[in-house]
Design a protein around this motif. Structure first.
Motif, PDB file in Angstrom:
ATOM      1  N   TRP A  65       1.483   6.999   4.783  1.00 45.95           N
ATOM      2  CA  TRP A  65       0.180   7.101   4.991  1.00 45.95           C
ATOM      3  C   TRP A  65      -0.379   5.521   4.980  1.00 45.95           C
ATOM      4  O   TRP A  65      -1.400   5.135   5.645  1.00 45.95           O
ATOM      5  CB  TRP A  65      -0.528   7.818   4.118  1.00 45.95           C
ATOM      6  N   GLY A  66       0.038   4.605   3.938  1.00 44.76           N
ATOM      7  CA  GLY A  66      -0.442   3.333   3.879  1.00 44.76           C
ATOM      8  C   GLY A  66      -0.140   2.521   4.990  1.00 44.76           C
ATOM      9  O   GLY A  66      -1.020   1.382   5.140  1.00 44.76           O
ATOM     10  N   LEU A  82       0.847  -1.257   0.113  1.00 42.19           N
ATOM     11  CA  LEU A  82      -0.027  -0.049  -0.035  1.00 42.19           C
ATOM     12  C   LEU A  82       0.754   1.253  -0.068  1.00 42.19           C
ATOM     13  O   LEU A  82       1.850   1.466   0.662  1.00 42.19           O
ATOM     14  CB  LEU A  82      -0.825   0.050   1.445  1.00 42.19           C
ATOM     15  N   PRO A  83       0.486   2.065  -0.763  1.00 44.34           N
ATOM     16  CA  PRO A  83       1.437   3.244  -1.121  1.00 44.34           C
ATOM     17  C   PRO A  83       1.359   4.503  -0.220  1.00 44.34           C
ATOM     18  O   PRO A  83       0.397   4.337   0.879  1.00 44.34           O
ATOM     19  CB  PRO A  83       1.352   3.805  -2.576  1.00 44.34           C
ATOM     20  N   SER A  84       2.177   5.598  -0.246  1.00 43.72           N
ATOM     21  CA  SER A  84       2.126   6.622   0.579  1.00 43.72           C
ATOM     22  C   SER A  84       1.012   7.708   0.543  1.00 43.72           C
ATOM     23  O   SER A  84       0.217   7.372  -0.782  1.00 43.72           O
ATOM     24  CB  SER A  84       3.362   7.513   0.451  1.00 43.72           C
ATOM     25  N   ARG A  93      -0.341  -4.603  -5.950  1.00 48.84           N
ATOM     26  CA  ARG A  93      -0.302  -3.281  -5.488  1.00 48.84           C
ATOM     27  C   ARG A  93      -1.682  -2.683  -5.767  1.00 48.84           C
ATOM     28  O   ARG A  93      -1.859  -2.494  -7.000  1.00 48.84           O
ATOM     29  CB  ARG A  93       0.916  -2.758  -6.002  1.00 48.84           C
ATOM     30  N   PRO A  94      -2.572  -2.787  -4.821  1.00 49.07           N
ATOM     31  CA  PRO A  94      -3.890  -2.064  -5.202  1.00 49.07           C
ATOM     32  C   PRO A  94      -4.035  -0.519  -5.185  1.00 49.07           C
ATOM     33  O   PRO A  94      -2.945  -0.126  -4.133  1.00 49.07           O
ATOM     34  CB  PRO A  94      -4.881  -2.399  -3.951  1.00 49.07           C
ATOM     35  N   GLU A  95      -4.396   0.008  -6.217  1.00 51.95           N
ATOM     36  CA  GLU A  95      -4.249   1.568  -6.082  1.00 51.95           C
ATOM     37  C   GLU A  95      -5.373   2.051  -5.449  1.00 51.95           C
ATOM     38  O   GLU A  95      -6.604   1.628  -5.405  1.00 51.95           O
ATOM     39  CB  GLU A  95      -4.456   2.044  -7.880  1.00 51.95           C
ATOM     40  N   PRO A  96      -4.897   3.282  -4.667  1.00 46.83           N
ATOM     41  CA  PRO A  96      -6.204   3.817  -3.774  1.00 46.83           C
ATOM     42  C   PRO A  96      -7.153   4.390  -4.695  1.00 46.83           C
ATOM     43  O   PRO A  96      -6.946   4.768  -5.942  1.00 46.83           O
ATOM     44  CB  PRO A  96      -5.271   4.869  -3.099  1.00 46.83           C
ATOM     45  N   ARG A  97      -8.134   4.576  -4.233  1.00 47.89           N
ATOM     46  CA  ARG A  97      -9.393   5.079  -5.012  1.00 47.89           C
ATOM     47  C   ARG A  97      -8.733   6.647  -5.310  1.00 47.89           C
ATOM     48  O   ARG A  97      -8.072   7.385  -4.740  1.00 47.89           O
ATOM     49  CB  ARG A  97     -10.522   5.592  -4.051  1.00 47.89           C
ATOM     50  N   GLY A  98      -9.220   6.865  -6.655  1.00 43.72           N
ATOM     51  CA  GLY A  98      -8.728   8.153  -7.367  1.00 43.72           C
ATOM     52  C   GLY A  98      -7.686   8.248  -8.355  1.00 43.72           C
ATOM     53  O   GLY A  98      -7.072   9.124  -8.835  1.00 43.72           O
ATOM     54  N   ILE A  99      -6.896   7.000  -8.159  1.00 41.68           N
ATOM     55  CA  ILE A  99      -5.883   6.710  -8.845  1.00 41.68           C
ATOM     56  C   ILE A  99      -5.770   5.654  -9.744  1.00 41.68           C
ATOM     57  O   ILE A  99      -6.340   4.354  -9.400  1.00 41.68           O
ATOM     58  CB  ILE A  99      -4.432   6.333  -7.927  1.00 41.68           C
ATOM     59  N   GLY A 100      -5.564   5.793 -11.070  1.00 37.39           N
ATOM     60  CA  GLY A 100      -5.508   4.714 -12.387  1.00 37.39           C
ATOM     61  C   GLY A 100      -7.016   4.477 -12.499  1.00 37.39           C
ATOM     62  O   GLY A 100      -8.012   5.518 -12.486  1.00 37.39           O
ATOM     63  N   PHE A 102     -10.692   2.680   3.462  1.00 40.40           N
ATOM     64  CA  PHE A 102      -9.776   2.130   2.722  1.00 40.40           C
ATOM     65  C   PHE A 102      -9.206   0.781   2.955  1.00 40.40           C
ATOM     66  O   PHE A 102      -8.767   0.217   1.968  1.00 40.40           O
ATOM     67  CB  PHE A 102      -8.413   3.330   2.708  1.00 40.40           C
ATOM     68  N   ALA A 103      -9.246   0.416   4.335  1.00 38.19           N
ATOM     69  CA  ALA A 103      -8.961  -0.936   4.524  1.00 38.19           C
ATOM     70  C   ALA A 103      -9.976  -2.238   4.071  1.00 38.19           C
ATOM     71  O   ALA A 103      -9.528  -3.108   3.478  1.00 38.19           O
ATOM     72  CB  ALA A 103      -9.034  -1.207   6.164  1.00 38.19           C
ATOM     73  N   ARG A 104     -11.400  -1.680   4.008  1.00 40.42           N
ATOM     74  CA  ARG A 104     -12.224  -2.727   3.371  1.00 40.42           C
ATOM     75  C   ARG A 104     -11.886  -2.753   1.940  1.00 40.42           C
ATOM     76  O   ARG A 104     -11.901  -3.821   1.150  1.00 40.42           O
ATOM     77  CB  ARG A 104     -13.478  -2.023   3.419  1.00 40.42           C
ATOM     78  N   ASP A 105     -11.273  -1.835   1.203  1.00 40.31           N
ATOM     79  CA  ASP A 105     -11.188  -2.027  -0.426  1.00 40.31           C
ATOM     80  C   ASP A 105      -9.833  -2.884  -0.384  1.00 40.31           C
ATOM     81  O   ASP A 105      -9.722  -3.751  -1.388  1.00 40.31           O
ATOM     82  CB  ASP A 105     -10.251  -0.628  -0.865  1.00 40.31           C
ATOM     83  N   ILE A 106      -9.013  -2.908   0.593  1.00 39.64           N
ATOM     84  CA  ILE A 106      -7.930  -3.990   0.463  1.00 39.64           C
ATOM     85  C   ILE A 106      -8.343  -5.425   0.898  1.00 39.64           C
ATOM     86  O   ILE A 106      -7.815  -6.230   0.316  1.00 39.64           O
ATOM     87  CB  ILE A 106      -6.822  -3.557   1.530  1.00 39.64           C
ATOM     88  N   ALA A 107      -9.221  -5.397   1.870  1.00 43.25           N
ATOM     89  CA  ALA A 107      -9.995  -6.686   2.108  1.00 43.25           C
ATOM     90  C   ALA A 107     -10.716  -7.137   0.818  1.00 43.25           C
ATOM     91  O   ALA A 107     -10.289  -8.554   0.653  1.00 43.25           O
ATOM     92  CB  ALA A 107     -10.848  -6.392   3.361  1.00 43.25           C
TER      93      ALA A 107
END
Length: 297
Positions: A127-128, A57-59, A83-90, A104-109
């Motif tokens: 931040w990740g 998970l990125p910064s 490597r999941p991209e956070p919402r709003g990226i890609g 954000f944790a639910r997205d990774i789950a």
């Protein structure tokens, strides 16, 4: 003032690294891109390699592309890297207003569930580290171990009146994402907050995503630290940077002092808060060593 308990902490392991010569080119690796969908959320996932799974998970406001060299090195070490991209990226998208770290944790789950690989090692850089710890707390069935890379613990030593991150440093952290600022001002912020002396900050002049940055900042400010602080009961690698000004050395014992033997501390030489572009090989080596240990249990 450091407490008696913190003064008696074991000395952290130090990983030696050098930036005297340019790193050798990393061999091109096959990276797949898939979409994981649930409800009204869509998460783009970069994946590569075969073997035990490491999720990275990125910064703040940045893409998983920051891990390109680290991920390639982990693939060569025999791991499968997601490597999941956070919402709003890609191609990742979903609601962006009034989110919490839980969201954000639910997205990774959902990404881990989609992989169907059992509990995994999760790496959270800067931040990740917050959603990484939140995932381990909310869904301990999905997390085998947690790597907190250049991570602010979110708390300070008992008795200290400082904030984990003061206002001056917060300005330097947020400054580079303001692409309307003059380049030299943004480089000044990058040098102050992210890069060790002598390391080139220009690699982070690009790659900032303001909408994601703001959504993540809101989540950080509006999720209680105790919701994620302990990372459930998972083993933790506290991967620290020797020259990190955001998570400075005076706070380096907080996690271990409060969570005890679950926490292993490793320090990367010649690295600042950015870490991944500064010491990709040393970072990958430390993650791989930890992942092998927790997967062997």
């Amino acid at each position: 003032m450091m407490t008696q308990m913190m003064r008696h902490l074991a000395a952290p392991m130090v990983v030696m690294a050098t930036v005297a010569a340019p790193a050798a080119p990393v061999m091109a690796q096959t990276v797949k891109r898939d979409l994981v969908r649930y409800d009204n959320v869509q998460i783009e996932v970069m994946s590569q390699g075969r073997g035990p799974v490491i999720v990275m998970l990125p910064s703040l406001g940045r893409s998983g592309r920051d891990y390109d060299k680290v991920a390639a090195n982990l693939q060569k070490d025999g791991f499968r890297v997601l490597r999941p991209e956070p919402r709003g990226i890609g191609r990742s998208k979903g609601p962006m207003e009034k989110l919490s770290i839980h969201d954000f944790a639910r997205d990774i789950a959902k990404v881990v569930e989609h992989e169907k690989a059992g509990p995994v090692v999760v790496v959270g850089h800067a931040w990740g580290n917050f959603p990484a710890r939140q995932l381990a707390t909310d869904r301990p069935d999905l997390v085998r171990g947690v790597v907190l890379a250049a991570a602010s613990a979110g708390k300070v030593p008992p008795g200290s009146t400082e904030k984990p991150i003061n206002a001056e440093m917060r300005e330097a952290i947020d400054g580079p994402s303001h692409t309307e600022l003059p380049e030299e001002k943004r480089l000044e912020y990058l040098r102050k907050a992210f890069f060790a002396p002598g390391n080139d900050p220009r690699v982070w002049l690009t790659g900032w995503h303001k909408e994601t940055h703001d959504a993540q900042g809101y989540a950080r400010n509006n999720t209680p630290v105790d919701d994620y602080f302990a990372a459930g009961t998972a083993p933790i690698l506290d991967l620290q940077a020797e020259n990190d000004t955001v998570a400075p050395r005076r706070f380096s014992g907080v996690l271990k002092s409060m969570l005890g033997d679950r926490v292993q501390v490793v320090v990367l030489k010649n690295a600042g808060h950015a870490m991944a572009p500064e010491q990709p090989q040393a970072m990958a080596d430390a993650i791989a060593t930890f992942a092998r240990r927790v997967y062997a249990k």
